[in-house]
Design an enzyme around this catalytic site. Sequence first.
Site, short mmCIF file in Angstrom:
data_model
loop_
_atom_site.label_atom_id
_atom_site.label_comp_id
_atom_site.label_asym_id
_atom_site.label_seq_id
_atom_site.Cartn_x
_atom_site.Cartn_y
_atom_site.Cartn_z
N CYS A 58 -18.68 -3.97 0.49
CA CYS A 58 -18.71 -5.13 1.40
C CYS A 58 -20.11 -5.46 1.89
O CYS A 58 -20.35 -6.56 2.39
CB CYS A 58 -17.80 -4.89 2.59
SG CYS A 58 -16.08 -4.95 2.15
N1 CO8 Z 1 3.00 -4.10 9.73
C1 CO8 Z 1 3.47 -3.51 10.85
N2 CO8 Z 1 3.00 -2.34 11.31
C2 CO8 Z 1 2.03 -1.73 10.60
C3 CO8 Z 1 1.50 -2.30 9.43
C4 CO8 Z 1 2.03 -3.53 9.00
N3 CO8 Z 1 1.56 -4.14 7.88
N4 CO8 Z 1 0.54 -1.47 8.95
C5 CO8 Z 1 0.48 -0.43 9.79
N5 CO8 Z 1 1.37 -0.57 10.79
C6 CO8 Z 1 1.62 0.33 11.90
C7 CO8 Z 1 1.20 1.75 11.60
O1 CO8 Z 1 2.22 2.45 10.92
C8 CO8 Z 1 0.97 2.32 13.00
O2 CO8 Z 1 2.20 2.72 13.56
P1 CO8 Z 1 2.28 3.99 14.55
O3 CO8 Z 1 1.39 3.66 15.71
O4 CO8 Z 1 3.73 4.06 14.87
O5 CO8 Z 1 1.76 5.15 13.74
C9 CO8 Z 1 0.45 1.12 13.78
O6 CO8 Z 1 0.87 -0.04 13.04
C10 CO8 Z 1 -1.05 1.10 13.94
O7 CO8 Z 1 -1.65 1.32 12.65
P2 CO8 Z 1 -3.20 1.48 12.45
O8 CO8 Z 1 -3.72 2.52 13.41
O9 CO8 Z 1 -3.49 1.67 11.00
O10 CO8 Z 1 -3.67 0.00 12.89
P3 CO8 Z 1 -5.07 -0.49 13.36
O11 CO8 Z 1 -4.94 -1.09 14.70
O12 CO8 Z 1 -6.16 0.51 13.14
O13 CO8 Z 1 -5.34 -1.71 12.34
C11 CO8 Z 1 -6.63 -2.16 10.34
C12 CO8 Z 1 -5.41 -1.46 10.95
C13 CO8 Z 1 -6.42 -3.65 10.48
C14 CO8 Z 1 -6.73 -1.79 8.88
C15 CO8 Z 1 -7.89 -1.77 11.11
O14 CO8 Z 1 -7.94 -0.37 11.27
C16 CO8 Z 1 -9.17 -2.21 10.45
O15 CO8 Z 1 -9.38 -3.37 10.17
N6 CO8 Z 1 -10.12 -1.28 10.25
C17 CO8 Z 1 -11.41 -1.59 9.67
C18 CO8 Z 1 -11.23 -1.78 8.23
C19 CO8 Z 1 -12.47 -2.18 7.52
O16 CO8 Z 1 -13.35 -2.82 8.03
N7 CO8 Z 1 -12.55 -1.80 6.29
C20 CO8 Z 1 -13.63 -2.18 5.49
C21 CO8 Z 1 -13.13 -2.21 4.14
S1 CO8 Z 1 -14.00 -3.28 3.17
C22 CO8 Z 1 -15.08 -2.43 2.07
O17 CO8 Z 1 -16.17 -2.09 2.33
C23 CO8 Z 1 -14.57 -2.13 0.74
C24 CO8 Z 1 -14.63 -3.34 -0.11
C25 CO8 Z 1 -13.81 -3.13 -1.30
C26 CO8 Z 1 -13.05 -4.35 -1.64
C27 CO8 Z 1 -11.75 -3.96 -2.28
C28 CO8 Z 1 -10.88 -5.14 -2.54
C29 CO8 Z 1 -9.44 -4.81 -2.67
#
Ligand code: CO8
Length: 374
Positions: A156
């Site tokens: 990214c």
């Molecule tokens: N619907 C409903 N509930 C969900 C879902 C869903 N889809 N997904 C997870 N939950 C639940 C979980 O099970 C969890 O439940 P519980 O509390 O009961 O355990 C709860 O929701 C909270 O889950 P998380 O802690 O995972 O949720 P977050 O608040 O942390 O949000 C995010 C998740 C949105 C993924 C967030 O953590 C985030 O955005 N983090 C940063 C990510 C980021 O910036 N990544 C960079 C990646 S990009 C990169 O560099 C690579 C590029 C490569 C490209 C590849 C292309 C494919």
Amino acid sequence: MNQVILTGTGLFTPAESISNEELVESFNNYVEKFNSENAAAIEAGEMEALAPSSVAFIEKASGIKSRYVMDKKGVLDTDIMCPRIPERGNDEPSLLAEMGVNAAKQALEEAQLDANDIDAVLVACANLQRAYPAISIEIQDLLGIDGFAFDMNVACSSATFGIQTGYDMIRSGSAKRVMMLNTEVCSGHLNFRDRDSHFIFGDVATAVILEDAELAKNKQGFEIVDTRLVTKFSNNIRNNFGFLNRTAPENRDDDDKLFIQEGRKVFREVSPMVAQLITDHLADNNLQASGLRRMWLHQANRNMNDFIAKKVLGYDPTEDDQPTVLDEYANTSSAGSIIAFHKHKDDFKAGEMGVICSFGAGYSAGSVIVRRAG
Ligand code: CO8
């Protein structure tokens, strides 16, 4: 050292878009089908039932409302859940090259240049569709550019790493005009059956033109004041897809051959790293955060960007301080900060300053300080 000016940007947006509602409906149909087909095993405790996704969660956790994709039908088909993009012959333009050329033409127009004015082409992105020949060399050929081209991948963060590479080449004199492209078909590397990440990414291509300031025809561009990059190894964002997969065929289709991440850890670790990078970068250039008109941040997560901008600026950022495009585009990997810059740069007055910042897997992060010329 030659002064470097950014004189044009371009954006290719795919024709098809998927809303959260459409994506979640498809995902939840898949979950229902999976759970009913495996009801006996789930009942016997031999298998875990899959949990449904939710629009409310996606919007609250990420700020994403929709994403553009190159093939909507395949992604939403619960039997496929992957874009279907027919393979092209070697004598046809590849998909990434075609997307890149589209963005490149817009950037050239803004820079008031013809393709043959360019002497280096960089494709800097996370999702290259083949090993070789380089997509950048194909784009160079399709546009009729002399000189040289190469691809680079810093996930990214690729855009700011690409800008620094072009900036260094122009400053040192190895190139006069550089085209830097970010071509991303993220949907090809996204596991649409993974509840934690199925909503994260979208497809797009962006282009940027960098020039030796003395040669620039578009005098309204953005001078590059300084660039800074940082990397720190982490397994929290990873994709093990590669040419060695065929040497271990038993694991070839495992989930780790697509995008996987520890989203929480990424959020916690990368956000402060990026805020520190920008703060230190400004300080080392004798600049105050209060002197920034805007930050064009990588578009991964709305809450992450609010955290970073608040840490740098010292107050809650407005949409004008730190524009969001991920609501419409989702995370477009390397292209995100450039989409934000492309769409939110024209209101800048001469002398106003901003920071383009991208961050992601590696970990990696880059900061580019720019000042409006003219
Ligand atoms: N619907 C409903 N509930 C969900 C879902 C869903 N889809 N997904 C997870 N939950 C639940 C979980 O099970 C969890 O439940 P519980 O509390 O009961 O355990 C709860 O929701 C909270 O889950 P998380 O802690 O995972 O949720 P977050 O608040 O942390 O949000 C995010 C998740 C949105 C993924 C967030 O953590 C985030 O955005 N983090 C940063 C990510 C980021 O910036 N990544 C960079 C990646 S990009 C990169 O560099 C690579 C590029 C490569 C490209 C590849 C292309 C494919």
